[in-house]
Design a protein around this motif. Sequence first.
Motif, PDB file in Angstrom:
ATOM      1  N   GLY A  78    -152.033  13.355 -18.198  1.00  0.00           N
ATOM      2  CA  GLY A  78    -152.245  13.770 -19.574  1.00  0.00           C
ATOM      3  C   GLY A  78    -152.242  12.588 -20.529  1.00  0.00           C
ATOM      4  N   PHE A  79    -151.331  11.654 -20.316  1.00  0.00           N
ATOM      5  CA  PHE A  79    -151.287  10.465 -21.169  1.00  0.00           C
ATOM      6  C   PHE A  79    -152.550   9.627 -20.993  1.00  0.00           C
ATOM      7  CE2 PHE A  79    -150.283   5.926 -21.605  1.00  0.00           C
ATOM      8  CZ  PHE A  79    -149.949   5.902 -22.957  1.00  0.00           C
ATOM      9  N   ALA A  80    -153.032   9.504 -19.764  1.00  0.00           N
ATOM     10  CA  ALA A  80    -154.258   8.738 -19.518  1.00  0.00           C
ATOM     11  C   ALA A  80    -155.429   9.346 -20.276  1.00  0.00           C
ATOM     12  CB  ALA A  80    -154.547   8.687 -18.018  1.00  0.00           C
ATOM     13  N   ASP A  81    -155.538  10.655 -20.290  1.00  0.00           N
ATOM     14  CA  ASP A  81    -156.619  11.314 -21.026  1.00  0.00           C
ATOM     15  C   ASP A  81    -156.490  11.066 -22.527  1.00  0.00           C
ATOM     16  OD1 ASP A  81    -157.630  12.300 -18.666  1.00  0.00           O
ATOM     17  OD2 ASP A  81    -156.638  14.244 -18.832  1.00  0.00           O
ATOM     18  N   ARG A  82    -155.270  11.136 -23.036  1.00  0.00           N
ATOM     19  CA  ARG A  82    -155.049  10.871 -24.468  1.00  0.00           C
ATOM     20  C   ARG A  82    -155.421   9.445 -24.824  1.00  0.00           C
ATOM     21  NH1 ARG A  82    -148.971  11.884 -24.707  1.00  0.00           N
ATOM     22  NH2 ARG A  82    -149.172  10.822 -26.715  1.00  0.00           N
ATOM     23  N   LEU A  83    -155.062   8.516 -23.938  1.00  0.00           N
ATOM     24  CA  LEU A  83    -155.328   7.105 -24.220  1.00  0.00           C
ATOM     25  C   LEU A  83    -156.827   6.815 -24.199  1.00  0.00           C
ATOM     26  CD1 LEU A  83    -154.071   4.387 -24.816  1.00  0.00           C
ATOM     27  CD2 LEU A  83    -153.809   4.017 -22.350  1.00  0.00           C
ATOM     28  N   VAL A  84    -157.545   7.382 -23.249  1.00  0.00           N
ATOM     29  CA  VAL A  84    -159.000   7.196 -23.199  1.00  0.00           C
ATOM     30  C   VAL A  84    -159.650   7.742 -24.466  1.00  0.00           C
ATOM     31  CG1 VAL A  84    -161.112   7.976 -22.062  1.00  0.00           C
ATOM     32  CG2 VAL A  84    -159.224   7.114 -20.694  1.00  0.00           C
ATOM     33  N   ALA A  85    -159.209   8.908 -24.897  1.00  0.00           N
ATOM     34  CA  ALA A  85    -159.779   9.502 -26.114  1.00  0.00           C
ATOM     35  C   ALA A  85    -159.514   8.628 -27.330  1.00  0.00           C
ATOM     36  CB  ALA A  85    -159.198  10.894 -26.323  1.00  0.00           C
ATOM     37  N   LEU A  86    -158.284   8.081 -27.418  1.00  0.00           N
ATOM     38  CA  LEU A  86    -157.937   7.232 -28.556  1.00  0.00           C
ATOM     39  C   LEU A  86    -158.761   5.951 -28.564  1.00  0.00           C
ATOM     40  CD1 LEU A  86    -156.155   6.479 -30.970  1.00  0.00           C
ATOM     41  CD2 LEU A  86    -154.461   5.596 -29.332  1.00  0.00           C
ATOM     42  N   LEU A  87    -158.865   5.297 -27.414  1.00  0.00           N
ATOM     43  CA  LEU A  87    -159.628   4.058 -27.345  1.00  0.00           C
ATOM     44  C   LEU A  87    -161.121   4.304 -27.564  1.00  0.00           C
ATOM     45  CD1 LEU A  87    -157.846   2.335 -24.313  1.00  0.00           C
ATOM     46  CD2 LEU A  87    -157.610   1.786 -26.744  1.00  0.00           C
ATOM     47  N   SER A  88    -161.606   5.431 -27.091  1.00  0.00           N
ATOM     48  CA  SER A  88    -163.015   5.763 -27.293  1.00  0.00           C
ATOM     49  C   SER A  88    -163.326   5.954 -28.783  1.00  0.00           C
ATOM     50  CB  SER A  88    -163.361   7.034 -26.516  1.00  0.00           C
ATOM     51  OG  SER A  88    -164.714   7.395 -26.712  1.00  0.00           O
ATOM     52  N   ARG A  89    -162.403   6.609 -29.507  1.00  0.00           N
ATOM     53  CA  ARG A  89    -162.603   6.788 -30.948  1.00  0.00           C
ATOM     54  C   ARG A  89    -162.602   5.448 -31.665  1.00  0.00           C
ATOM     55  NH1 ARG A  89    -159.079  11.245 -30.215  1.00  0.00           N
ATOM     56  NH2 ARG A  89    -157.318   9.998 -30.976  1.00  0.00           N
ATOM     57  N   GLN A  90    -161.675   4.555 -31.275  1.00  0.00           N
ATOM     58  CA  GLN A  90    -161.618   3.242 -31.920  1.00  0.00           C
ATOM     59  C   GLN A  90    -162.876   2.428 -31.624  1.00  0.00           C
ATOM     60  OE1 GLN A  90    -158.071   1.011 -31.493  1.00  0.00           O
ATOM     61  NE2 GLN A  90    -156.748   2.605 -32.317  1.00  0.00           N
TER      62      GLN A  90
END
Length: 230
Positions: A211-223
């Motif tokens: 779950g954390f990996a998915d959140r991190l990918v989404a955050l970095l993708s937005r940035q």
Amino acid sequence: METLPAHDFSMFALFMQADWVVKSVMIGLVIASVYVWAIIANRLATYARARKAMATFDRAFASGRPLADLRADYAGQEHTGLSAVFVAAMEEWDKSHAAHASTAIGLQSRLEIALDLAVSEQSAELEKRLGFLATIGSAGPFVGLFGTVWGIMNAFTAIAAAENTSLAVVAPGIAEALLATALGLLAAIPAVIAYNKLSADAGKLIARLEGFADRLVALLSRQLDAGKSL
């Protein structure tokens, strides 16, 4: 009428009087039982530390601090759990930008691969030694049963040689053989219970990593889409 001498039915005496094959089975089962409890203690302590470390990192990650600052806080430390997943993503981010390969699609794909590998490594660490518990839980009773069957065969052979079927003659050999089954169950029962419990605990921790990996990918993708730096 001649009275047969009293037989010593203590566990040590039964072990010493057993056949060498049965003794080998008993020794192996006792060692396995000790190792089972050592694994249980180790995994319980490991999972307790993992939950504490994940909770600490989750609070820091959710605080809204810049990711570069968060990474600096964990520089030079041993990376496990969520911090290991986070550092793996940051390293891939840096490598991609250093190589001027930070296109949105390419970078996101590489980030997902790096995070999948990090999660897999952490998952393997969490599940370490659980396979031994499963093996002992399933095979332990059968190993003990093998020792019992072997011991009973020897007991009946001795009975036939002595030409005496009295209970006083039969009981010691049967007791020695049954001790092997008891030791098999002594190793298998806690192994099965612990495996079910620890597997569930490991599954929850692994789900948290994913779950954390998915959140991190989404955050970095937005940035990345917004053209922002860390």
